[in-house]
Design an enzyme around this catalytic site. Structure first.
Site, PDB file in Angstrom:
ATOM      1  N   HIS A 144      -7.314   3.031   7.111  1.00  0.00           N
ATOM      2  CA  HIS A 144      -6.511   3.518   7.312  1.00  0.00           C
ATOM      3  C   HIS A 144      -7.209   5.343   8.142  1.00  0.00           C
ATOM      4  O   HIS A 144      -6.497   5.988   8.859  1.00  0.00           O
ATOM      5  CB  HIS A 144      -6.213   4.808   5.874  1.00  0.00           C
TER       6      HIS A 144
HETATM    7  O1  RIB Z   1      -4.106   6.000   1.451  1.00  0.00           O
HETATM    8  C1  RIB Z   1      -5.282   5.450   1.780  1.00  0.00           C
HETATM    9  C2  RIB Z   1      -5.896   6.713   2.320  1.00  0.00           C
HETATM   10  O2  RIB Z   1      -6.263   6.791   0.306  1.00  0.00           O
HETATM   11  C3  RIB Z   1      -7.941   6.760   2.826  1.00  0.00           C
HETATM   12  O3  RIB Z   1      -7.897   7.935   2.815  1.00  0.00           O
HETATM   13  C4  RIB Z   1      -8.694   5.684   1.528  1.00  0.00           C
HETATM   14  O4  RIB Z   1      -9.623   6.201   2.352  1.00  0.00           O
HETATM   15  C5  RIB Z   1      -8.295   6.842   0.448  1.00  0.00           C
HETATM   16  O5  RIB Z   1      -9.078   7.954   0.814  1.00  0.00           O
END
Ligand code: RIB
Ligand code: CA
Length: 312
Positions: A240
């Protein structure tokens, strides 16, 4: 080529670490600092992980400032099931030789923005607590923020429930403050990050670089990959946070749509949703975000491989 001045805000976590690895080796970015927030794990762990990653991958020059240890309103929520007890899966890094900056994160952000001759892009990839406090306590700094390129939210999906993405879920009140702030936002939500996954073969490509970065990613991705393949429809694990950095480096790889994004903090079943209005008939003068919707995944993975290779 002029570098982009940025400050990253992280809850290091596995994909935060990969985002840092990607950002710290880029000659396109001038990283003014990294601020840390609780999220994937408690603040003591996310701070330790961030110091370890910055130090181990050779960027002691980057100040790391300690931020908020809990959300504005909601009770703290951490995610060991995804990121492990340490926050970095089973990956082990040497103890950091660097200490946190003497300023707290919000004061560090404020003073860095005030003292900068140029506008700075903020890149939050965790819960938005630090950024919300900055904008609330020191609204004058908004004029020194180029834009906020964040990982969080989702126009059409959540990962904590049908509507909430983790970073928004942890602190929806903070997210509402940020999205209502008037600062231009690039939202790298689940719509794009769930398309930004690494398969096991991709992870083996990272490992095959034979570098400290490739070894770290392969180890950290182990548990993370299993979690995604068993709990989602993906054939790999979503990296992500690296997508927010990728937007800065290669926006041409990413499909976006302008819209108005509002964070719901009232609905019984929609609380924490990033409600995205893309209707052609909307009042476009109220648009506050560029929402990222798709990415060239092959180029994204190749970028991660090249980033790991750069740590030879
Ligand atoms: O949903 C994904 C996010 O939530 C990313 O930033 C992961 O590191 C968590 O923080
Ligand atoms: Ca994160």
């Amino acid at each position: 080529m002029k570098k982009i001045p940025v400050i990253m805000d992280v809850d290091t976590g596995i994909d935060d670490a990969v985002a840092l690895i990607l950002a710290m080796q880029s000659d396109k970015l001038d990283i003014k600092g990294v601020t840390v927030v609780a999220g994937n794990q408690t603040l003591d762990k996310t701070l330790h992980n961030t110091l370890s990653v910055v130090d181990y991958f050779g960027r002691k020059d980057i100040p790391v400032a300690k931020g908020c240890d809990s959300p504005l309103v909601r009770a703290q929520y951490v995610d060991p099931a995804t990121h492990g007890e340490s926050g970095l899966g089973t990956a082990k890094l040497p103890q950091p030789s660097i200490q946190p900056h003497h300023l707290d994160a919000v004061t560090f952000l404020k003073e860095t923005l005030e003292n900068s001759e140029e506008k700075i892009t903020l890149v939050p990839v965790g819960p938005l607590t630090n950024i919300a406090l900055l904008l609330t306590c020191y609204p004058h700094v908004k004029e020194k923020i180029e834009k906020i390129v964040m990982m969080g939210g989702g126009a059409f999906e959540g990962n904590m429930n049908a509507v909430e993405e983790f970073n928004i879920f942890v602190d929806p009140e903070a997210a509402k403050i940020v999205f209502d702030s008037g600062v231009d936002i690039v939202m790298c939500g689940l719509d794009i990050t769930m398309k930004s996954y690494t398969t096991w073969d991709d992870i083996m490509r990272l490992k095959a670089t034979g570098t400290k970065a490739g070894d770290f990613c392969a180890e950290a991705f182990g548990v993370y990959y299993n979690r995604y393949v068993s709990n989602s429809r993906l054939p790999g694990c979503a990296v992500h946070d690296a997508v927010a950095v990728t937007y800065l480096l290669h926006p041409e790889w990413i499909k976006t749509e302008k819209g108005r994004v509002k964070v719901d903090i009232e609905g019984a079943n929609s609380y924490g949703a990033t409600v995205c209005d893309f209707r052609p008939c909307r009042d476009k003068s109220k648009d506050n975000a560029l929402v990222c919707l798709d990415i060239d995944r092959d180029k994204f993975v190749d970028l991660l491989v090249r980033a790991c290779e750069s740590y030879k």
